[in-house]
Design a protein around this motif. Structure first.
Motif, PDB file in Angstrom:
ATOM      1  N   ASP A   1       0.844  -1.341  -0.055  1.00 53.72           N
ATOM      2  CA  ASP A   1       0.027  -0.213   0.106  1.00 53.72           C
ATOM      3  C   ASP A   1       0.819   1.364   0.060  1.00 53.72           C
ATOM      4  N   ASP A   2       1.948   1.248   0.790  1.00 54.41           N
ATOM      5  CA  ASP A   2       2.782   2.516   0.733  1.00 54.41           C
ATOM      6  C   ASP A   2       3.951   2.544  -0.331  1.00 54.41           C
ATOM      7  N   PHE A   3       3.971   1.593  -1.400  1.00 55.19           N
ATOM      8  CA  PHE A   3       4.883   1.626  -2.453  1.00 55.19           C
ATOM      9  C   PHE A   3       4.709   2.965  -3.245  1.00 55.19           C
ATOM     10  N   PHE A   4       3.595   3.325  -3.656  1.00 53.90           N
ATOM     11  CA  PHE A   4       3.509   4.359  -4.472  1.00 53.90           C
ATOM     12  C   PHE A   4       3.885   5.841  -3.680  1.00 53.90           C
ATOM     13  N   LYS A   5       3.644   5.906  -2.511  1.00 56.33           N
ATOM     14  CA  LYS A   5       4.109   6.933  -1.806  1.00 56.33           C
ATOM     15  C   LYS A   5       5.651   7.296  -1.807  1.00 56.33           C
ATOM     16  N   GLN A   6       6.236   5.879  -1.856  1.00 52.81           N
ATOM     17  CA  GLN A   6       7.709   5.990  -1.813  1.00 52.81           C
ATOM     18  C   GLN A   6       8.230   6.271  -3.196  1.00 52.81           C
ATOM     19  N   LEU A   7       7.325   6.510  -4.052  1.00 52.50           N
ATOM     20  CA  LEU A   7       7.618   6.911  -5.534  1.00 52.50           C
ATOM     21  C   LEU A   7       7.836   8.641  -5.489  1.00 52.50           C
ATOM     22  N   ASP A   8       7.328   9.204  -4.444  1.00 51.94           N
ATOM     23  CA  ASP A   8       7.594  10.619  -4.239  1.00 51.94           C
ATOM     24  C   ASP A   8       9.113  10.948  -3.710  1.00 51.94           C
ATOM     25  N   TYR A   9       9.908  10.954  -4.566  1.00 49.75           N
ATOM     26  CA  TYR A   9      11.267  11.231  -4.360  1.00 49.75           C
ATOM     27  C   TYR A   9      11.621  12.513  -5.061  1.00 49.75           C
ATOM     28  N   GLY A  10      12.999  13.186  -4.398  1.00 52.19           N
ATOM     29  CA  GLY A  10      13.217  14.473  -4.990  1.00 52.19           C
ATOM     30  C   GLY A  10      11.960  15.520  -4.805  1.00 52.19           C
ATOM     31  N   GLY A  11      11.660  16.040  -6.008  1.00 46.22           N
ATOM     32  CA  GLY A  11      10.579  16.966  -6.017  1.00 46.22           C
ATOM     33  C   GLY A  11       9.303  16.788  -6.139  1.00 46.22           C
ATOM     34  N   THR A  12       9.054  15.262  -6.720  1.00 45.39           N
ATOM     35  CA  THR A  12       7.871  14.503  -6.912  1.00 45.39           C
ATOM     36  C   THR A  12       6.923  14.553  -5.896  1.00 45.39           C
ATOM     37  N   LYS A  13       5.565  14.756  -6.145  1.00 47.60           N
ATOM     38  CA  LYS A  13       4.540  14.975  -5.215  1.00 47.60           C
ATOM     39  C   LYS A  13       3.529  13.942  -5.252  1.00 47.60           C
ATOM     40  N   GLY A  14       3.527  12.815  -6.376  1.00 45.41           N
ATOM     41  CA  GLY A  14       2.427  12.007  -6.178  1.00 45.41           C
ATOM     42  C   GLY A  14       2.536  11.488  -7.488  1.00 45.41           C
ATOM     43  N   LEU A  15       1.363  10.313  -7.592  1.00 47.22           N
ATOM     44  CA  LEU A  15       1.306   9.696  -9.096  1.00 47.22           C
ATOM     45  C   LEU A  15      -0.195  10.051  -9.616  1.00 47.22           C
ATOM     46  N   ARG A  16      -0.132  10.337 -10.548  1.00 56.57           N
ATOM     47  CA  ARG A  16      -1.551  10.743 -11.649  1.00 56.57           C
ATOM     48  C   ARG A  16      -1.581   9.730 -12.898  1.00 56.57           C
ATOM     49  N   ILE A  17      -2.638   8.981 -12.692  1.00 59.24           N
ATOM     50  CA  ILE A  17      -2.884   7.896 -13.734  1.00 59.24           C
ATOM     51  C   ILE A  17      -4.205   8.341 -14.672  1.00 59.24           C
ATOM     52  N   TYR A  18      -4.229   8.138 -15.945  1.00 57.69           N
ATOM     53  CA  TYR A  18      -4.853   8.507 -16.684  1.00 57.69           C
ATOM     54  C   TYR A  18      -5.397   7.562 -17.711  1.00 57.69           C
ATOM     55  N   LEU A  19      -6.636   7.198 -17.607  1.00 54.52           N
ATOM     56  CA  LEU A  19      -7.224   6.139 -18.338  1.00 54.52           C
ATOM     57  C   LEU A  19      -8.013   6.747 -19.528  1.00 54.52           C
ATOM     58  N   SER A  20      -7.246   6.299 -20.761  1.00 54.82           N
ATOM     59  CA  SER A  20      -7.490   7.285 -21.939  1.00 54.82           C
ATOM     60  C   SER A  20      -7.934   6.317 -23.075  1.00 54.82           C
ATOM     61  N   GLY A  21      -8.352   7.033 -24.270  1.00 53.55           N
ATOM     62  CA  GLY A  21      -8.373   6.262 -25.261  1.00 53.55           C
ATOM     63  C   GLY A  21      -7.070   6.159 -26.274  1.00 53.55           C
ATOM     64  N   ASN A  22      -7.052   6.279 -27.400  1.00 51.61           N
ATOM     65  CA  ASN A  22      -5.763   6.274 -28.521  1.00 51.61           C
ATOM     66  C   ASN A  22      -4.858   7.181 -27.841  1.00 51.61           C
ATOM     67  N   ILE A  23      -3.555   6.797 -28.006  1.00 52.76           N
ATOM     68  CA  ILE A  23      -2.573   7.848 -27.829  1.00 52.76           C
ATOM     69  C   ILE A  23      -1.685   7.851 -29.094  1.00 52.76           C
ATOM     70  N   THR A  24      -1.304   9.231 -29.558  1.00 54.23           N
ATOM     71  CA  THR A  24      -0.915   9.384 -30.614  1.00 54.23           C
ATOM     72  C   THR A  24       0.618  10.341 -30.435  1.00 54.23           C
ATOM     73  N   ALA A  25       1.714   9.762 -30.990  1.00 50.98           N
ATOM     74  CA  ALA A  25       2.895  10.499 -30.721  1.00 50.98           C
ATOM     75  C   ALA A  25       3.133  11.572 -32.029  1.00 50.98           C
ATOM     76  N   GLU A  26       3.604  12.765 -31.485  1.00 47.49           N
ATOM     77  CA  GLU A  26       3.552  13.684 -32.386  1.00 47.49           C
ATOM     78  C   GLU A  26       5.275  14.085 -32.908  1.00 47.49           C
ATOM     79  N   ASN A  27       6.270  13.298 -32.453  1.00 49.72           N
ATOM     80  CA  ASN A  27       7.651  13.417 -32.821  1.00 49.72           C
ATOM     81  C   ASN A  27       8.011  12.058 -33.492  1.00 49.72           C
ATOM     82  N   SER A  28       9.010  12.147 -34.266  1.00 50.77           N
ATOM     83  CA  SER A  28       9.518  11.319 -34.902  1.00 50.77           C
ATOM     84  C   SER A  28      10.262  10.088 -34.020  1.00 50.77           C
ATOM     85  N   ASP A  29      10.906  10.681 -32.912  1.00 51.30           N
ATOM     86  CA  ASP A  29      11.753   9.905 -32.062  1.00 51.30           C
ATOM     87  C   ASP A  29      10.905   9.314 -30.689  1.00 51.30           C
TER      88      ASP A  29
END
Length: 719
Positions: free
Chosen positions: A522-550
């Motif tokens: 349960d505490d695993f994702f809170k430990q991903l808050d290192y440095g200046g990070t403040k939390g985890l945001r997860i987005y459940l979306s439809g299609n994802i399209t890249a705009e750059n060649s790399d």
């Protein structure tokens, strides 16, 4: 004749005494003043400062005065600094024609100690007595720095030379507060740095990285007992100030966001642009000075363009009650009487401001130096208890930074730190600049919007109500944020995002996500808050399209750090493979934490060198996605890599292995041949698992984690 001599002497003494009394702030009736000690005299003057006698009220202002002392005239002052109980008047001039530095001029320093309480210059150090190119102020000591000679000459409060010592440029940073060897560090922070010291020298502001959570912090340290008074999680940019009540730091330079952290641990956030100086008043309020610097008022500007003096605005701001005193001031029309020697209509009398201000607590005022190219220094005095000169002045306070940023977005004033051009939209100049930079004004804008529905409590979720409630339960359990359906922005990072509003699609995706989240403590994702990070945001979306060649086009998901949050975007169309996809993306977040820790702790288990030792000799990763072809497996080195995608980057190699291990666990696969015997892939996962346990607080974790199951299953034991 001799009989009258005593009377003559007595009259003479009386005249001298009366003349002396008339030059002080004391009443002539208070003859006892002259029989008091210097400390007692100074205490009396603190109650009735003599500098007020030489001030003139600024026209149409209730709280501003101009201090004109004849002792200032002709001196090339361009800054003032707190110097113990006095003010250090700092002069810089070429001593041939102008105070304003121009190419080819030899600029020299001079210093005067001004006692505002007695309204006198009490000590001086002429320009021909100084041999320096910089200076430091440490309490009531003045350090004159000669960088080329690597020498510092130290003077006392009376500008008497104390000693000369060696000076190493690397040990000091301009007018900083301390060298690295003397930083108070009761928290044993990595990369500890003293960024501010209180005016009374009793408190220090120290920034660093905590040795247990590996988070950026700023702490108020009591120098008397070397103890931490309070700590703010985050970083400090630009100005910072500290005293016994708390401290103020800039936490976002793009949007001019400041945080006041009180000694009892309470945070207050506010946004204010063009801040050039701050002081902390003895009542806990913040004295803020703002000035929008124009090119015409830049003392280094050489284009010859005429410009008026800048307007400054100052605020006495309480985090609890708001602005209690303020003013806006332009020196071009500042004088109420003829006492000033400067007329705004005179040629070459553009007025400049000192970089620093001086706060006199006992006098209830703040002072700012005004000076011109013709050496006509005066002091602007702001009476802090006289209320508002600018009736429109206000500063809005917020209890957390996210609310402040949302308010900026709602007002249309938010500035993305990722804006490549950093130019306001909607102008021909902007479009031209973007085109010259090879940037498409529409497609290459970075997506860092958080949500399209800021107030979810007032939103009618309709058919998605149950799914939203399910997401809320997962948020509360794991300390994360989940955005779905109409919340999802249309662009995140440099990817175009499509929303999905289908109930079954979102329901299946959320169930699959929950399966993967359950593989972690349960505490695993809170430990991903290192440095200046403040939390985890997860987005459940439809299609994802890249705009750059790399970039991988049509990915099933991706992660990045956006505005100090770990962000994971998942294409719900691939929810059937979430057991692998989500595990893969979480591995990227783990990687970032492990790499960050290794930056500060070289004894940590994780290192890229050790990881590469498990690869074939002379192998190197592509470090690009450009050569990756999912339909071509001819270059895949079997046994070392899950697939050719793992050969693009080391972090993709680890994510492919970790995601596969999570997928095996969820689907009950215990005999995956890729992890059996002493295979390189198995050895990589074994090493990676040790790195994770070394880089996380594993208290309460089970003996075998989900991703470690393939290592302990029958026929999967390495030698």
């Amino acid at each position: 004749m001799f009989k009258r001599k005593p009377a003559t002497i007595l009259i003479t003494y009386s005249l001298v005494l009366c003349s002396a009394l008339s030059l002080t702030a004391c009443s002539p009736r208070d003859i006892s003043y002259f029989f008091k000690s210097p400390a007692e005299k100074q205490a009396i003057l603190h109650k009735s400062p003599a500098f007020w006698d030489d001030t003139a009220k600024v026209e149409d202002s209730s709280n501003l005065s101009i201090l004109h002392n004849v002792a200032f005239e002709g001196h090339p002052y361009n800054d003032i600094r707190q110097f113990g109980d006095n003010i250090l008047m700092v002069g810089q001039g070429s001593y041939n024609n102008s105070i304003i530095e121009a190419e080819g001029q030899s600029v020299e320093y001079s210093f005067d100690v001004y006692n505002p309480w007695s309204n006198k210059i009490t000590a001086s150090l002429a320009h021909d007595k100084t041999d320096c190119d910089d200076y430091l102020i440490k309490g009531d000591k003045l350090w004159l720095i000669n960088s080329s000679a690597k020498r510092a000459t130290i003077y006392d409060k009376d500008l008497k030379e104390i000693k000369t010592c060696k000076y190493n440029l690397e040990d000091y940073e301009g007018n900083g507060d301390s060298d690295d060897d003397n930083v108070p560090n009761p928290g044993n922070y990595y990369d500890a740095m003293q960024i501010a010291t209180s005016d009374d020298g009793k408190y220090a502001l120290v920034s660093g990285v905590t040795p247990d959570t590996y988070k950026y912090v700023v702490s108020n340290v009591n120098l008397k007992d070397n103890s931490v008074v309070s700590t703010f999680e985050g970083q400090s940019y630009s100005l910072s100030r500290v005293d016994s009540h708390g401290f103020v730091v800039e936490t976002d330079a793009s949007n001019n966001v400041w945080s006041y952290h009180s000694s009892d641990g309470k945070d207050t956030f506010f946004a204010l642009p063009n801040v050039v100086d701050m002081s902390l008043a003895k009542d806990g309020d913040i004295l803020i000075r703002c000035q929008k610097l124009s090119s015409g008022n830049d003392t280094n500007d050489t284009d010859g363009e005429a410009a008026g003096s800048d307007t400054i605005s100052c605020y006495k701001y309480s985090p609890g009650t708001g602005v209690t005193s303020s003013f806006s001031f332009n020196p071009d029309a500042r004088y109420a009487d003829a006492q000033s020697t400067v007329s705004p209509s005179d040629a070459d009398t553009q007025t400049y401001y000192s970089a620093n201000s001086v706060y006199l607590a006992d006098a209830g005022c703040m002072m700012i130096l005004l000076y011109t190219a013709q050496c006509n220094p005066e002091i602007l005095v702001w009476s802090l208890d006289k209320g508002h000169n600018d009736t429109q002045a206000s500063i809005t306070s917020y209890s957390d930074s996210d609310s402040l940023f949302q308010a900026l977005r709602d007002a249309g004033t938010y500035v993305s730190p990722y804006d490549t051009a950093n130019i306001d939209e909607g102008t021909d100049e902007n479009e031209e600049a973007l085109k010259e930079a090879g940037i498409d004004s529409d497609s290459d804008r970075y997506g860092d919007e958080i949500t399209l529905i800021p107030d979810v409590s007032a939103y009618d979720w309709g058919d998605l109500s149950e799914i939203n409630a399910h997401a809320t339960r997962l948020e509360q359990k794991y300390g994360i944020s989940i955005y779905l359906g109409p919340e999802v922005p249309k662009k995140i990072d440099y990817y175009k995002i499509k929303q999905t509003l289908k109930v079954k699609t979102l329901s299946d995706a959320l169930n699959a996500l929950e399966q993967v989240l359950a593989c972690f403590p349960d505490d695993f994702f809170k430990q991903l808050d290192y440095g200046g990070t403040k939390g985890l945001r997860i987005y459940l979306s439809g299609n994802i399209t890249a705009e750059n060649s790399d970039m991988i086009n049509d990915p099933s998901g991706f992660v990045n750090i956006i505005n100090n949050y770990n962000v994971m975007v998942l294409n719900c169309s691939y929810s059937w493979d979430f057991s692998y996809t989500v595990g893969h993306e979480i591995s990227h977040l783990i990687d970032q934490r492990l790499a960050f820790i290794h930056t500060y702790n070289d004894k940590s288990e994780f290192s890229e060198e050790k990881w590469n030792s498990f690869n074939p000799d002379s192998f190197s990763y592509d470090d690009t996605y450009a050569n990756y072809n999912p339909d071509d497996s001819s270059n895949h080195i079997s046994g070392y890599f899950i697939d050719s995608y793992g050969m693009t980057f080391a972090t993709e190699d680890r994510s492919e292995i970790f995601g596969t291990a999570i997928d095996d666990y969820i689907n009950g696969i215990y005999d995956d041949a890729r992890f059996t015997d002493d295979s390189p892939i198995r050895n990589k996962l074994d090493y990676y698992s040790r790195c994770i346990r070394d880089g996380f607080n594993t208290k309460g974790w089970p003996d075998t984690m989900a991703w470690e199951t393939v290592l302990t299953a029958p026929n999967a034991q390495a030698d």
